[in-house]
Scaffold this motif. Structure first.
Motif, mmCIF file in Angstrom:
data_model
loop_
_atom_site.group_PDB
_atom_site.id
_atom_site.type_symbol
_atom_site.label_atom_id
_atom_site.label_comp_id
_atom_site.label_asym_id
_atom_site.label_seq_id
_atom_site.Cartn_x
_atom_site.Cartn_y
_atom_site.Cartn_z
ATOM 1 N N GLY A 37 0.676 -1.324 0.169
ATOM 2 C CA GLY A 37 0.048 -0.017 -0.074
ATOM 3 C C GLY A 37 0.765 1.275 -0.128
ATOM 4 O O GLY A 37 1.886 1.312 0.574
ATOM 5 N N LEU A 50 0.406 5.960 -0.515
ATOM 6 C CA LEU A 50 -0.620 6.956 -0.529
ATOM 7 C C LEU A 50 -1.246 7.273 -1.923
ATOM 8 O O LEU A 50 -2.388 7.485 -1.980
ATOM 9 C CB LEU A 50 -0.069 8.311 0.138
ATOM 10 N N TYR A 80 -3.102 1.997 -3.808
ATOM 11 C CA TYR A 80 -3.022 3.176 -3.239
ATOM 12 C C TYR A 80 -4.337 3.848 -2.821
ATOM 13 O O TYR A 80 -5.583 3.537 -3.210
ATOM 14 C CB TYR A 80 -2.387 4.172 -4.471
ATOM 15 N N LEU A 81 -4.197 5.115 -2.213
ATOM 16 C CA LEU A 81 -5.404 5.482 -1.387
ATOM 17 C C LEU A 81 -6.068 6.839 -2.404
ATOM 18 O O LEU A 81 -7.136 6.629 -2.613
ATOM 19 C CB LEU A 81 -4.977 5.985 -0.416
ATOM 20 N N GLN A 109 -7.485 0.686 -5.864
ATOM 21 C CA GLN A 109 -7.466 2.035 -5.498
ATOM 22 C C GLN A 109 -8.350 2.158 -4.156
ATOM 23 O O GLN A 109 -9.682 1.714 -4.451
ATOM 24 C CB GLN A 109 -7.966 3.039 -6.506
ATOM 25 N N GLY A 110 -7.917 2.531 -3.076
ATOM 26 C CA GLY A 110 -9.058 2.624 -1.960
ATOM 27 C C GLY A 110 -8.037 2.424 -0.675
ATOM 28 O O GLY A 110 -7.019 2.372 -0.466
ATOM 29 N N ASP A 111 -8.828 2.434 0.388
ATOM 30 C CA ASP A 111 -8.208 2.266 1.617
ATOM 31 C C ASP A 111 -7.634 0.669 2.028
ATOM 32 O O ASP A 111 -8.839 -0.238 1.874
ATOM 33 C CB ASP A 111 -9.472 2.658 2.842
ATOM 34 N N VAL A 147 -7.065 -0.806 4.643
ATOM 35 C CA VAL A 147 -7.742 -1.594 5.572
ATOM 36 C C VAL A 147 -9.136 -1.833 5.399
ATOM 37 O O VAL A 147 -9.417 -3.138 5.719
ATOM 38 C CB VAL A 147 -7.858 -0.540 6.927
ATOM 39 N N GLU A 148 -9.992 -1.289 4.581
ATOM 40 C CA GLU A 148 -11.127 -1.477 4.147
ATOM 41 C C GLU A 148 -11.050 -2.614 3.133
ATOM 42 O O GLU A 148 -11.954 -3.597 2.978
ATOM 43 C CB GLU A 148 -11.986 -0.421 3.552
ATOM 44 N N MET A 157 -0.689 2.322 11.015
ATOM 45 C CA MET A 157 -1.446 1.477 9.721
ATOM 46 C C MET A 157 -1.046 0.060 10.058
ATOM 47 O O MET A 157 -2.038 -0.905 10.074
ATOM 48 C CB MET A 157 -0.717 1.664 8.484
ATOM 49 N N LYS A 176 -3.691 -0.750 12.945
ATOM 50 C CA LYS A 176 -5.024 -0.896 12.132
ATOM 51 C C LYS A 176 -5.203 -2.360 11.613
ATOM 52 O O LYS A 176 -6.182 -3.195 11.841
ATOM 53 C CB LYS A 176 -5.423 0.372 11.216
ATOM 54 N N THR A 214 -7.439 -5.501 12.058
ATOM 55 C CA THR A 214 -8.447 -5.894 11.301
ATOM 56 C C THR A 214 -8.350 -7.557 11.180
ATOM 57 O O THR A 214 -9.278 -8.193 11.105
ATOM 58 C CB THR A 214 -8.267 -5.090 9.874
#
Length: 322
Positions: A226, A228, A255-256, A266-268, A270-271, A293, A296, A300
């Motif tokens: 991951g 940013l 990447y966020l 593309q996204g969070d 963790v989610e 991170m 978290k 998770t």
């Protein structure tokens, strides 16, 4: 005030001061890096009783030997301390490759002058000639005499800026270690691996992936890396090529921020991990990178049902300037 004795010199402590801070304030060049009781670069020896917190995480043999983290021990009474080389004797090497793979990450390859016994996933302490010391994870497979480090350039970071900006080919450098317990063991042989790295948290996992494949690891190996932004990711093509040639290996670059792009998630992170399906009982999870991170991500996978005994991590704790 308490008195600290080191090399036949005595120093007066100040209120709420640690032994490490007292030594540094008085001009002693004591190796140190994270100041969090993790990197072990500041470990010294004493015959005086120490607080439990200053030996937290050390092996019983080291505790019995009087070793302790000077960054964690308050100078709350008189102490006499001695040098220790418990993070490993220093080993010299030469930088033979310096590849800037993004606007903030440089990959260094260092030819060691003598063998270093280590496991892929551990980290070493790197010393500059002025004794500035920082810890970096090993991205190479176990016991290779050419080691690889991934260094992220940090604003105002004395070591990381030097390693990124300066032309260091041929530069002599000193290391000690190895340190860390995030590596493959025989207990994991029948498990799948879920590896999650953030930023240069890829480094230890990169070595572990290559080591697992080279050693004929039978289980599935899944790597999430991951960043940013898309530009934060590196070694993407190499890892995609590795995925194409080894069916057991699955690679997910994430990447966020920014527009979506084919071949990436593309996204969070963790989610995304919450939605990722894997064998909860027979998977070893390793998480490396930014401490927040890492916390978290560990929470998770634990809440999904992975036993804490199967979750390993390496949080890149640092002082403000690395």
């Amino acid at each position: 005030m308490a008195t600290l004795t080191y090399k036949d010199r005595s120093f007066q402590g100040q209120e709420s001061e640690t032994i490490l801070d007292c030594l540094i304030r008085n001009g002693e060049k004591i190796p140190h890096s994270c100041k969090s009781g993790i990197c072990q670069s500041c470990v010294m020896k004493t015959n005086d009783p120490v607080d439990l917190v200053s030996q937290k995480g050390l092996k019983p043999t080291k505790k019995e030997a009087g070793l302790f983290y000077t960054c964690q021990q308050s100078l709350n009474k008189d102490f006499e301390v001695f040098d220790s080389h418990e993070s490993g004797p220093p080993i010299d090497g030469e930088i033979i490759s310096q590849q800037r793979v993004s606007s903030s990450v440089v990959i260094l390859k260092i030819q060691l002058d003598s063998p270093l016994e280590y496991k892929a996933g551990q980290f070493v302490n790197v010393f500059r000639t002025d004794q500035l010391c920082r810890s970096y994870s090993l991205a190479s497979v176990s016991n290779n005499q050419i080691i690889e480090l991934h260094v992220r350039k940090v604003p105002e970071g004395s070591m990381s800026n030097w390693l990124y900006d300066s032309n260091l080919l041929g530069q002599k450098i000193t290391l000690s270690g190895p340190v860390g317990e995030c590596y493959l063991t025989q207990d994991m042989e029948n498990d799948d691996l879920l590896l999650i790295g953030v930023g240069t948290g890829l480094a230890p996992l990169y070595g572990i992936v290559h080591e697992a494949i080279a050693n004929g690891f039978k289980g599935k190996i899944t790597l999430f890396h991951g960043g940013l932004r898309l530009e934060s990711l590196y070694l993407v093509e190499e890892l995609k090529n590795l995925e194409q040639t080894h069916s057991q290996f699955n690679y997910f670059p994430v990447y966020l921020l920014g527009e979506s792009k084919e071949g990436f998630l593309q996204g969070d992170l963790v989610e995304l991990l919450k939605k990722h399906e894997f064998d909860l009982k027979n998977t070893t999870v390793m998480v490396c990178g930014d401490p927040d991170m890492v916390k978290k991500l560990k929470q998770t996978v634990f809440l999904k049902g992975v036993s804490s005994k199967k979750i390993f991590s390496d949080a890149f704790v640092s002082n403000k300037k690395v």
